[in-house]
Each structure stands twice: as structure tokens, then as C-alpha cells.
Design a protein around this motif. Sequence first.
Motif, PDB file in Angstrom:
ATOM      1  N   SER A  44      -8.459  12.821  16.599  1.00  0.00           N
ATOM      2  CA  SER A  44      -8.126  11.836  15.567  1.00  0.00           C
ATOM      3  C   SER A  44      -9.300  11.733  14.608  1.00  0.00           C
ATOM      4  O   SER A  44     -10.451  11.686  15.036  1.00  0.00           O
ATOM      5  CB  SER A  44      -7.878  10.457  16.193  1.00  0.00           C
ATOM      6  N   GLN A  45      -8.991  11.712  13.336  1.00  0.00           N
ATOM      7  CA  GLN A  45     -10.018  11.552  12.315  1.00  0.00           C
ATOM      8  C   GLN A  45      -9.574  10.492  11.316  1.00  0.00           C
ATOM      9  O   GLN A  45      -8.404  10.450  10.929  1.00  0.00           O
ATOM     10  CB  GLN A  45     -10.241  12.856  11.547  1.00  0.00           C
ATOM     11  N   THR A  46     -10.523   9.689  10.895  1.00  0.00           N
ATOM     12  CA  THR A  46     -10.313   8.742   9.810  1.00  0.00           C
ATOM     13  C   THR A  46     -11.103   9.264   8.619  1.00  0.00           C
ATOM     14  O   THR A  46     -12.307   9.505   8.721  1.00  0.00           O
ATOM     15  CB  THR A  46     -10.799   7.340  10.198  1.00  0.00           C
ATOM     16  N   TRP A  47     -10.408   9.480   7.520  1.00  0.00           N
ATOM     17  CA  TRP A  47     -11.000  10.024   6.300  1.00  0.00           C
ATOM     18  C   TRP A  47     -11.062   8.953   5.225  1.00  0.00           C
ATOM     19  O   TRP A  47     -10.136   8.140   5.090  1.00  0.00           O
ATOM     20  CB  TRP A  47     -10.163  11.183   5.769  1.00  0.00           C
ATOM     21  N   ILE A  60      -0.737  13.920   9.300  1.00  0.00           N
ATOM     22  CA  ILE A  60      -1.660  13.374   8.302  1.00  0.00           C
ATOM     23  C   ILE A  60      -0.920  12.269   7.560  1.00  0.00           C
ATOM     24  O   ILE A  60       0.202  12.467   7.085  1.00  0.00           O
ATOM     25  CB  ILE A  60      -2.129  14.467   7.324  1.00  0.00           C
ATOM     26  N   THR A  61      -1.571  11.121   7.481  1.00  0.00           N
ATOM     27  CA  THR A  61      -0.997   9.973   6.782  1.00  0.00           C
ATOM     28  C   THR A  61      -2.038   9.414   5.840  1.00  0.00           C
ATOM     29  O   THR A  61      -3.195   9.217   6.239  1.00  0.00           O
ATOM     30  CB  THR A  61      -0.565   8.872   7.772  1.00  0.00           C
ATOM     31  N   THR A  62      -1.656   9.188   4.595  1.00  0.00           N
ATOM     32  CA  THR A  62      -2.575   8.589   3.630  1.00  0.00           C
ATOM     33  C   THR A  62      -2.140   7.157   3.344  1.00  0.00           C
ATOM     34  O   THR A  62      -0.943   6.829   3.397  1.00  0.00           O
ATOM     35  CB  THR A  62      -2.636   9.401   2.325  1.00  0.00           C
ATOM     36  N   TYR A  63      -3.132   6.338   3.047  1.00  0.00           N
ATOM     37  CA  TYR A  63      -2.920   4.912   2.796  1.00  0.00           C
ATOM     38  C   TYR A  63      -3.583   4.603   1.463  1.00  0.00           C
ATOM     39  O   TYR A  63      -4.811   4.588   1.372  1.00  0.00           O
ATOM     40  CB  TYR A  63      -3.536   4.071   3.914  1.00  0.00           C
ATOM     41  N   GLY A  64      -2.761   4.438   0.424  1.00  0.00           N
ATOM     42  CA  GLY A  64      -3.333   4.278  -0.907  1.00  0.00           C
ATOM     43  C   GLY A  64      -3.933   5.597  -1.360  1.00  0.00           C
ATOM     44  O   GLY A  64      -3.487   6.679  -0.969  1.00  0.00           O
ATOM     45  N   ARG A  65      -4.982   5.521  -2.167  1.00  0.00           N
ATOM     46  CA  ARG A  65      -5.585   6.726  -2.736  1.00  0.00           C
ATOM     47  C   ARG A  65      -6.896   7.126  -2.068  1.00  0.00           C
ATOM     48  O   ARG A  65      -7.433   8.190  -2.341  1.00  0.00           O
ATOM     49  CB  ARG A  65      -5.817   6.524  -4.233  1.00  0.00           C
ATOM     50  N   ASP A  66      -7.433   6.272  -1.173  1.00  0.00           N
ATOM     51  CA  ASP A  66      -8.795   6.501  -0.712  1.00  0.00           C
ATOM     52  C   ASP A  66      -8.985   6.484   0.799  1.00  0.00           C
ATOM     53  O   ASP A  66     -10.127   6.491   1.266  1.00  0.00           O
ATOM     54  CB  ASP A  66      -9.729   5.457  -1.329  1.00  0.00           C
ATOM     55  N   PHE A  67      -7.898   6.465   1.560  1.00  0.00           N
ATOM     56  CA  PHE A  67      -8.018   6.317   3.005  1.00  0.00           C
ATOM     57  C   PHE A  67      -6.912   7.132   3.674  1.00  0.00           C
ATOM     58  O   PHE A  67      -5.784   7.154   3.200  1.00  0.00           O
ATOM     59  CB  PHE A  67      -7.872   4.830   3.373  1.00  0.00           C
ATOM     60  N   ALA A  68      -7.261   7.804   4.787  1.00  0.00           N
ATOM     61  CA  ALA A  68      -6.265   8.633   5.464  1.00  0.00           C
ATOM     62  C   ALA A  68      -6.636   8.820   6.928  1.00  0.00           C
ATOM     63  O   ALA A  68      -7.800   8.659   7.321  1.00  0.00           O
ATOM     64  CB  ALA A  68      -6.166  10.004   4.788  1.00  0.00           C
ATOM     65  N   THR A  69      -5.630   9.178   7.720  1.00  0.00           N
ATOM     66  CA  THR A  69      -5.860   9.587   9.099  1.00  0.00           C
ATOM     67  C   THR A  69      -5.280  10.981   9.280  1.00  0.00           C
ATOM     68  O   THR A  69      -4.267  11.332   8.669  1.00  0.00           O
ATOM     69  CB  THR A  69      -5.214   8.616  10.106  1.00  0.00           C
ATOM     70  N   ASP A  75       0.153  13.651  -4.113  1.00  0.00           N
ATOM     71  CA  ASP A  75      -1.095  14.269  -4.550  1.00  0.00           C
ATOM     72  C   ASP A  75      -2.251  13.952  -3.596  1.00  0.00           C
ATOM     73  O   ASP A  75      -3.069  14.820  -3.287  1.00  0.00           O
ATOM     74  CB  ASP A  75      -1.438  13.867  -5.989  1.00  0.00           C
ATOM     75  N   VAL A  76      -2.286  12.742  -3.084  1.00  0.00           N
ATOM     76  CA  VAL A  76      -3.345  12.347  -2.154  1.00  0.00           C
ATOM     77  C   VAL A  76      -3.163  13.080  -0.828  1.00  0.00           C
ATOM     78  O   VAL A  76      -4.122  13.600  -0.242  1.00  0.00           O
ATOM     79  CB  VAL A  76      -3.369  10.817  -1.953  1.00  0.00           C
ATOM     80  N   ARG A  77      -1.932  13.145  -0.363  1.00  0.00           N
ATOM     81  CA  ARG A  77      -1.662  13.847   0.903  1.00  0.00           C
ATOM     82  C   ARG A  77      -2.050  15.318   0.791  1.00  0.00           C
ATOM     83  O   ARG A  77      -2.629  15.894   1.715  1.00  0.00           O
ATOM     84  CB  ARG A  77      -0.197  13.705   1.290  1.00  0.00           C
ATOM     85  N   LEU A 135       0.847  -1.181   0.000  1.00  0.00           N
ATOM     86  CA  LEU A 135       0.000   0.000   0.000  1.00  0.00           C
ATOM     87  C   LEU A 135       0.887   1.237   0.000  1.00  0.00           C
ATOM     88  O   LEU A 135       1.768   1.371   0.845  1.00  0.00           O
ATOM     89  CB  LEU A 135      -0.877  -0.017   1.255  1.00  0.00           C
ATOM     90  N   ALA A 136       0.655   2.118  -0.956  1.00  0.00           N
ATOM     91  CA  ALA A 136       1.459   3.343  -1.049  1.00  0.00           C
ATOM     92  C   ALA A 136       1.072   4.289   0.084  1.00  0.00           C
ATOM     93  O   ALA A 136      -0.092   4.628   0.254  1.00  0.00           O
ATOM     94  CB  ALA A 136       1.247   4.003  -2.401  1.00  0.00           C
TER      95      ALA A 136
END
Length: 131
Positions: free
Chosen positions: A106-109, A80-89, A10-12, A4-5
Motif C-alpha cells: 500500500s502506498q499513499t501518494w 489506484i484511487t485518486t482523491y481530488g488533484r493532489d492525493f492518491a493511494t 488526468d490525475v489517475r 471530493l472528485a
Amino acid sequence: MTSLAINLPDVRAEVEAVFARYEDALVHNQVEVLDELFWNSPHTLRYGATENLYGYAAIQAFRAARPAQGLARVLLRTVITTYGRDFATADCEFRREGSTKTGRQSQTWMRTGDGWRVVAAHVSLIDSPTP
């Protein structure tokens, strides 16, 4: 095992922008923006400093009833940390003027068809460390 990238630039940048929009709406009590940025689902939850809210309707009702005073705060640290293209904290520490407490949020996006939305959030307060 899948690879998982993490923190695609760009996502971040997208999540940083939507987090900044959320923060601005929070401190200026722009309830309609806060409502927009939470996922409209019964699966969405928010644990606040004094309340547990299950489902979008409960979160929306809380926001509508919350006083508009004393919302200003200073962010002390944001991660802020992104996981792949569709999920982040998005996690931050904050302080409100005159408070002896340090706030933690804390937020899960999740990326939805309507854009990035908060699917879970948690806010808590702790005693501030002595310098």
C-alpha cells in the motif's frame, strides 16, 4: 461536507504513470529513482515486511543496504484511487517467483512541488490461498 472528485481521469493517469515508474525502479533496483519518489521528509514512513522505517533518511539507508537479488515480482492486482488533484493511494498484490506467499503493498501518494511522492508505504506477506 466537501465534495471530493474521485479518480479524475488526468490525475489517475499521472498516478498510474508514476506508480509504473516506481514498480520498474523497484524490480530493477534503481535506488536513485526509488529515493526520488519518496517524499524527502521526516514525516515519511515505510513499514516493510521485516522493518519499520520512520523518516526519509531511514528509508534511504534501507534501500542503499538492501540486496539487489530476488526483486522481480508479478503484480496480481493493482488498485489506484485518486482523491481530488493532489492525493492518491496505490495498492497491489504481488508474488515473487518460487514464493508461497502473496505480497501486499500500500502506498499513499501526495502531489508536491517536485511531483508525486510516496508519503507512506506498507508491505506485508500472507500465506497464499490454496486453489
